[in-house]
Design a protein around this motif. Structure first.
Motif, PDB file in Angstrom:
ATOM      1  N   GLN A 170      44.644  53.796   2.708  1.00 37.55           N
ATOM      2  CA  GLN A 170      45.552  53.163   1.746  1.00 37.55           C
ATOM      3  C   GLN A 170      46.995  53.208   2.262  1.00 37.55           C
ATOM      4  N   LEU A 171      47.409  54.351   2.795  1.00 42.87           N
ATOM      5  CA  LEU A 171      48.767  54.462   3.334  1.00 42.87           C
ATOM      6  C   LEU A 171      48.986  53.504   4.504  1.00 42.87           C
ATOM      7  N   ARG A 172      47.993  53.375   5.373  1.00 41.58           N
ATOM      8  CA  ARG A 172      48.106  52.424   6.491  1.00 41.58           C
ATOM      9  C   ARG A 172      48.221  51.000   5.979  1.00 41.58           C
ATOM     10  N   GLN A 173      47.400  50.674   4.982  1.00 38.41           N
ATOM     11  CA  GLN A 173      47.433  49.322   4.427  1.00 38.41           C
ATOM     12  C   GLN A 173      48.788  49.020   3.805  1.00 38.41           C
ATOM     13  N   GLU A 174      49.344  49.975   3.069  1.00 38.57           N
ATOM     14  CA  GLU A 174      50.662  49.778   2.467  1.00 38.57           C
ATOM     15  C   GLU A 174      51.722  49.564   3.534  1.00 38.57           C
ATOM     16  N   GLN A 175      51.636  50.321   4.619  1.00 36.38           N
ATOM     17  CA  GLN A 175      52.604  50.189   5.710  1.00 36.38           C
ATOM     18  C   GLN A 175      52.469  48.827   6.385  1.00 36.38           C
ATOM     19  N   MET A 176      51.248  48.373   6.598  1.00 33.45           N
ATOM     20  CA  MET A 176      51.044  47.056   7.210  1.00 33.45           C
ATOM     21  C   MET A 176      51.505  45.943   6.287  1.00 33.45           C
ATOM     22  N   GLU A 182      55.188  45.661   6.499  1.00 32.15           N
ATOM     23  CA  GLU A 182      55.578  45.008   7.756  1.00 32.15           C
ATOM     24  C   GLU A 182      55.443  43.494   7.644  1.00 32.15           C
ATOM     25  N   VAL A 183      54.351  43.029   7.085  1.00 34.37           N
ATOM     26  CA  VAL A 183      54.109  41.595   6.934  1.00 34.37           C
ATOM     27  C   VAL A 183      55.105  40.965   5.962  1.00 34.37           C
ATOM     28  N   ASN A 184      55.510  41.712   4.953  1.00 31.83           N
ATOM     29  CA  ASN A 184      56.399  41.193   3.911  1.00 31.83           C
ATOM     30  C   ASN A 184      57.871  41.480   4.189  1.00 31.83           C
ATOM     31  N   GLY A 185      58.271  41.402   5.421  1.00 30.88           N
ATOM     32  CA  GLY A 185      59.694  41.518   5.702  1.00 30.88           C
ATOM     33  C   GLY A 185      60.090  42.697   6.556  1.00 30.88           C
ATOM     34  N   GLY A 186      59.147  43.411   7.052  1.00 28.47           N
ATOM     35  CA  GLY A 186      59.481  44.516   7.934  1.00 28.47           C
ATOM     36  C   GLY A 186      59.581  45.843   7.208  1.00 28.47           C
ATOM     37  N   SER A 187      59.521  46.883   7.984  1.00 25.68           N
ATOM     38  CA  SER A 187      59.580  48.230   7.440  1.00 25.68           C
ATOM     39  C   SER A 187      60.377  49.088   8.402  1.00 25.68           C
ATOM     40  N   ALA A 188      61.153  49.986   7.865  1.00 21.95           N
ATOM     41  CA  ALA A 188      61.953  50.877   8.703  1.00 21.95           C
ATOM     42  C   ALA A 188      61.069  51.885   9.441  1.00 21.95           C
ATOM     43  N   ASN A 189      59.938  52.210   8.856  1.00 21.05           N
ATOM     44  CA  ASN A 189      59.045  53.206   9.435  1.00 21.05           C
ATOM     45  C   ASN A 189      57.736  52.544   9.844  1.00 21.05           C
ATOM     46  N   ARG A 190      57.398  52.607  11.114  1.00 25.05           N
ATOM     47  CA  ARG A 190      56.154  51.992  11.599  1.00 25.05           C
ATOM     48  C   ARG A 190      55.082  53.040  11.908  1.00 25.05           C
ATOM     49  N   LYS A 191      55.354  54.275  11.576  1.00 24.22           N
ATOM     50  CA  LYS A 191      54.417  55.350  11.883  1.00 24.22           C
ATOM     51  C   LYS A 191      53.290  55.379  10.855  1.00 24.22           C
ATOM     52  N   VAL A 192      52.051  55.385  11.351  1.00 24.06           N
ATOM     53  CA  VAL A 192      50.865  55.491  10.494  1.00 24.06           C
ATOM     54  C   VAL A 192      49.940  56.552  11.073  1.00 24.06           C
ATOM     55  N   GLN A 193      49.100  57.096  10.228  1.00 23.37           N
ATOM     56  CA  GLN A 193      48.148  58.119  10.668  1.00 23.37           C
ATOM     57  C   GLN A 193      47.066  57.486  11.533  1.00 23.37           C
ATOM     58  N   ASN A 194      46.741  58.139  12.639  1.00 27.17           N
ATOM     59  CA  ASN A 194      45.656  57.681  13.515  1.00 27.17           C
ATOM     60  C   ASN A 194      44.311  57.831  12.816  1.00 27.17           C
ATOM     61  N   ILE A 195      43.327  57.099  13.311  1.00 29.11           N
ATOM     62  CA  ILE A 195      41.958  57.232  12.811  1.00 29.11           C
ATOM     63  C   ILE A 195      41.180  58.027  13.857  1.00 29.11           C
ATOM     64  N   PRO A 196      40.804  59.259  13.555  1.00 33.87           N
ATOM     65  CA  PRO A 196      40.035  60.025  14.533  1.00 33.87           C
ATOM     66  C   PRO A 196      38.644  59.441  14.708  1.00 33.87           C
ATOM     67  N   VAL A 197      38.193  59.404  15.957  1.00 37.46           N
ATOM     68  CA  VAL A 197      36.846  58.926  16.275  1.00 37.46           C
ATOM     69  C   VAL A 197      36.157  60.031  17.066  1.00 37.46           C
ATOM     70  N   ILE A 198      35.019  60.477  16.539  1.00 36.94           N
ATOM     71  CA  ILE A 198      34.236  61.476  17.281  1.00 36.94           C
ATOM     72  C   ILE A 198      32.960  60.817  17.770  1.00 36.94           C
ATOM     73  N   CYS A 199      32.457  61.344  18.878  1.00 39.76           N
ATOM     74  CA  CYS A 199      31.263  60.779  19.488  1.00 39.76           C
ATOM     75  C   CYS A 199      30.218  61.883  19.648  1.00 39.76           C
ATOM     76  N   VAL A 200      28.999  61.565  19.260  1.00 37.60           N
ATOM     77  CA  VAL A 200      27.905  62.527  19.268  1.00 37.60           C
ATOM     78  C   VAL A 200      26.886  62.106  20.319  1.00 37.60           C
ATOM     79  N   LYS A 201      26.483  63.068  21.133  1.00 35.56           N
ATOM     80  CA  LYS A 201      25.551  62.780  22.219  1.00 35.56           C
ATOM     81  C   LYS A 201      24.212  62.304  21.677  1.00 35.56           C
ATOM     82  N   LEU A 202      23.681  61.282  22.306  1.00 30.12           N
ATOM     83  CA  LEU A 202      22.352  60.779  21.953  1.00 30.12           C
ATOM     84  C   LEU A 202      21.338  61.359  22.918  1.00 30.12           C
ATOM     85  N   GLN A 203      20.168  61.638  22.410  1.00 31.04           N
ATOM     86  CA  GLN A 203      19.135  62.278  23.218  1.00 31.04           C
ATOM     87  C   GLN A 203      17.965  61.349  23.349  1.00 31.04           C
TER      88      GLN A 203
END
Length: 105
Positions: free
Chosen positions: A75-81, A84-105
């Motif tokens: 939600q915070l990322r969406q609000e920030q985007m 940005e679309v509606n005239g810009g934003s002073a803050n462009r920092k958003v939380q990263n999306i962590p991606v984990i990978c699990v070994k397949l056997q």
């Protein structure tokens, strides 16, 4: 359609020797996406059937990768985007999306 899937599954099980059905599932540490990318793993598409976003492979090693997002951060990322679309934003920092990978056997 469901009956044909069940019949196919039963057929496959009948063809598999008993030893293969008792496969022991191992354990391994999950990896973060940048770790795999830095060691030569390459992305490839997957079905997404088990919720994975994509998979990574390197020779005979395969990992299924999952996004660990939450609704609050999304939600915070969406609000920030939107800002940005509606005239810009002073803050462009958003939380990263962590991606984990699990070994397949």
């Amino acid at each position: 359609m469901k009956a044909s899937v069940q019949m196919f599954s039963a057929f496959c099980v009948a063809l598999v020797p008993g030893e293969a059905l008792s496969l022991e599932v191992g354990f391994s540490d999950y990896k973060l996406l940048p770790e795999l990318a830095a060691t030569g793993f390459e992305p490839f598409s997957s079905s997404g059937r088990n919720g994975e976003m994509f998979a990574m492979r390197n020779a005979d090693q395969f990992y299924a990768c999952y996004g660990l997002d939450n609704s609050y951060a999304a939600q915070l990322r969406q609000e920030q985007m939107d800002a940005e679309v509606n005239g810009g934003s002073a803050n462009r920092k958003v939380q990263n999306i962590p991606v984990i990978c699990v070994k397949l056997q």
